[in-house]
Design a protein around this motif. Structure first.
Motif, short mmCIF file in Angstrom:
data_model
loop_
_atom_site.label_atom_id
_atom_site.label_comp_id
_atom_site.label_asym_id
_atom_site.label_seq_id
_atom_site.Cartn_x
_atom_site.Cartn_y
_atom_site.Cartn_z
N ARG A 170 0.85 -1.07 -0.11
CA ARG A 170 -0.13 0.06 0.06
C ARG A 170 0.97 1.28 0.07
NH1 ARG A 170 -5.62 -0.78 1.98
NH2 ARG A 170 -5.73 1.33 2.42
N ALA A 171 2.09 1.22 0.71
CA ALA A 171 2.97 2.35 0.95
C ALA A 171 3.58 2.59 -0.50
CB ALA A 171 3.76 2.16 1.85
N VAL A 172 3.96 1.40 -1.09
CA VAL A 172 4.54 1.81 -2.46
C VAL A 172 3.56 2.34 -3.50
CG1 VAL A 172 5.32 0.48 -4.55
CG2 VAL A 172 6.05 -0.29 -2.08
N PHE A 173 2.46 1.60 -3.48
CA PHE A 173 1.32 2.08 -4.13
C PHE A 173 1.15 3.88 -4.25
CE2 PHE A 173 -2.96 3.11 -5.57
CZ PHE A 173 -3.29 2.26 -6.80
N ALA A 174 0.92 3.95 -2.84
CA ALA A 174 0.49 5.58 -2.36
C ALA A 174 1.53 6.28 -2.87
CB ALA A 174 0.32 5.56 -1.18
N GLU A 175 2.87 6.02 -2.62
CA GLU A 175 4.02 6.87 -3.24
C GLU A 175 4.04 7.05 -4.63
OE1 GLU A 175 7.91 6.78 -1.67
OE2 GLU A 175 7.10 6.03 0.26
N ALA A 176 4.22 5.82 -5.40
CA ALA A 176 4.23 5.70 -6.80
C ALA A 176 3.08 6.51 -7.57
CB ALA A 176 4.25 4.27 -7.20
N PHE A 177 1.90 6.16 -7.21
CA PHE A 177 0.77 6.67 -7.82
C PHE A 177 0.33 8.15 -7.19
CE2 PHE A 177 0.27 2.19 -8.96
CZ PHE A 177 0.87 2.38 -10.47
N ALA A 178 1.24 8.86 -6.35
CA ALA A 178 0.60 10.26 -6.02
C ALA A 178 0.85 11.12 -6.99
CB ALA A 178 1.32 10.47 -4.61
N GLU A 179 1.78 10.98 -7.91
CA GLU A 179 2.39 12.15 -8.89
C GLU A 179 1.35 11.91 -9.95
OE1 GLU A 179 6.30 10.24 -9.41
OE2 GLU A 179 7.21 11.53 -7.85
N PRO A 180 1.38 13.09 -10.98
CA PRO A 180 0.79 13.04 -12.22
C PRO A 180 1.36 11.98 -13.01
CG PRO A 180 1.82 15.27 -11.53
CD PRO A 180 2.26 14.27 -10.65
N PRO A 181 0.68 11.28 -14.09
CA PRO A 181 -0.66 11.54 -14.15
C PRO A 181 -1.60 10.84 -13.46
CG PRO A 181 -0.19 9.78 -15.77
CD PRO A 181 1.05 10.16 -14.77
N TYR A 182 -1.20 10.08 -12.36
CA TYR A 182 -2.22 9.56 -11.48
C TYR A 182 -3.06 10.27 -10.38
CZ TYR A 182 0.71 6.26 -14.00
OH TYR A 182 1.42 5.27 -15.12
N GLU A 183 -2.04 11.09 -9.58
CA GLU A 183 -2.43 11.76 -8.44
C GLU A 183 -3.44 10.99 -7.56
OE1 GLU A 183 -4.04 15.38 -10.31
OE2 GLU A 183 -1.98 15.95 -10.83
N ALA A 184 -2.98 9.72 -7.41
CA ALA A 184 -4.05 8.85 -6.40
C ALA A 184 -3.77 9.30 -5.09
CB ALA A 184 -3.41 7.39 -6.69
N GLY A 185 -5.10 9.36 -4.35
CA GLY A 185 -5.22 9.88 -3.08
C GLY A 185 -5.64 8.57 -2.36
N PRO A 186 -5.87 8.90 -1.10
CA PRO A 186 -6.39 7.76 -0.04
C PRO A 186 -7.52 6.82 -0.74
CG PRO A 186 -6.02 9.71 1.15
CD PRO A 186 -5.85 10.18 -0.15
N ARG A 187 -8.52 7.47 -1.31
CA ARG A 187 -9.48 6.64 -1.75
C ARG A 187 -9.19 5.79 -2.77
NH1 ARG A 187 -14.59 10.23 -3.14
NH2 ARG A 187 -15.57 8.34 -3.02
N ASP A 188 -8.26 6.03 -3.68
CA ASP A 188 -7.50 5.35 -4.96
C ASP A 188 -7.03 4.22 -4.35
OD1 ASP A 188 -8.29 7.26 -7.23
OD2 ASP A 188 -7.01 8.51 -6.26
N VAL A 189 -6.25 4.58 -3.11
CA VAL A 189 -5.07 3.54 -2.40
C VAL A 189 -6.09 2.49 -1.84
CG1 VAL A 189 -3.74 2.87 -0.61
CG2 VAL A 189 -3.29 4.84 -2.13
N GLU A 190 -7.39 2.65 -1.43
CA GLU A 190 -8.25 1.91 -0.71
C GLU A 190 -9.09 1.04 -1.81
OE1 GLU A 190 -9.91 -0.37 1.53
OE2 GLU A 190 -8.45 1.08 2.39
N ARG A 191 -9.20 1.53 -3.01
CA ARG A 191 -10.04 1.03 -3.93
C ARG A 191 -9.08 -0.04 -4.41
NH1 ARG A 191 -12.31 4.74 -6.81
NH2 ARG A 191 -10.64 5.77 -7.47
N ALA A 192 -7.87 0.18 -4.58
CA ALA A 192 -6.91 -0.65 -5.14
C ALA A 192 -6.67 -1.89 -4.41
CB ALA A 192 -5.45 0.01 -5.77
#
Length: 178
Positions: free
Chosen positions: A21-43
């Motif tokens: 989860r930590a890898v995902f949150a860091e890797a996808f926080a940047e553009p173009p993904y801009e993933a936030g906590p809801r995106d991490v939870e869904r994944a």
């Protein structure tokens, strides 16, 4: 430190959920993904069912015991809906799945501080090495230029575009023949 890549089955991958989860949150926080906590939870709601799939396989990169990258996938079932998300028609022969033909690559992520060191390439190589499947398929955001360049360098080719879930951005569908 030296990055070590381990290939794991679903059970061994499931116990790493917090680190992944930590890898995902860091890797996808940047553009173009801009993933936030809801995106991490869904994944990771999907992740919990994915690790139980037949043939699930993950490659996880560790630096001094901490996960710094991940890739995971499993063979697409004969009834997969993946091809149904395409926005452009493809030949029926390409869509045909039998539970062993296509290995679906669902996530490939490397923490920003470890990028540019060959970690993604090592993860991908470890994940697909020795597979009995005929091809690997993945979805990738077209504007993710570094990811797109890596996939092309590894031999993937574009076969279409898809909206993989309701509300998602358009993704390119890429296939690597094994």
């Amino acid at each position: 430190m030296t990055v070590v890549v381990e290939v794991l089955d679903g059970g061994h991958t499931a116990v790493l959920e917090r680190q992944l989860r930590a890898v995902f949150a860091e890797a996808f926080a940047e553009p173009p993904y801009e993933a936030g906590p809801r995106d991490v939870e869904r994944a990771f709601r999907r992740f919990r069912s994915q690790v139980r799939r037949r043939g699930f396989r993950a490659a996880v990169a560790f630096d001094d015991g901490t996960a710094v990258g991940m890739a995971y996938s499993y063979p697409l079932s004969a009834t997969t809906g993946w091809w149904d998300t395409l926005t452009e028609p493809v030949p029926e022969e390409m869509r045909r799945e039998d539970g062993a033909r296509t290995f679906g690559l669902f996530e490939l992520a490397v923490r920003p501080a470890w990028r540019g060191r060959g970690v993604a390439t090592a993860l991908h190589r470890a994940l697909v090495e020795g597979l009995d499947n005929r091809r690997v398929m993945l979805n990738s955001r077209p504007e993710a230029s570094a990811a797109q360049a890596a996939y092309r360098a590894w031999g993937y080719r574009r076969v279409g575009a898809a909206v993989p879930w309701e509300g998602a951005a358009v993704h390119e569908v890429l296939v690597l023949e094994l």
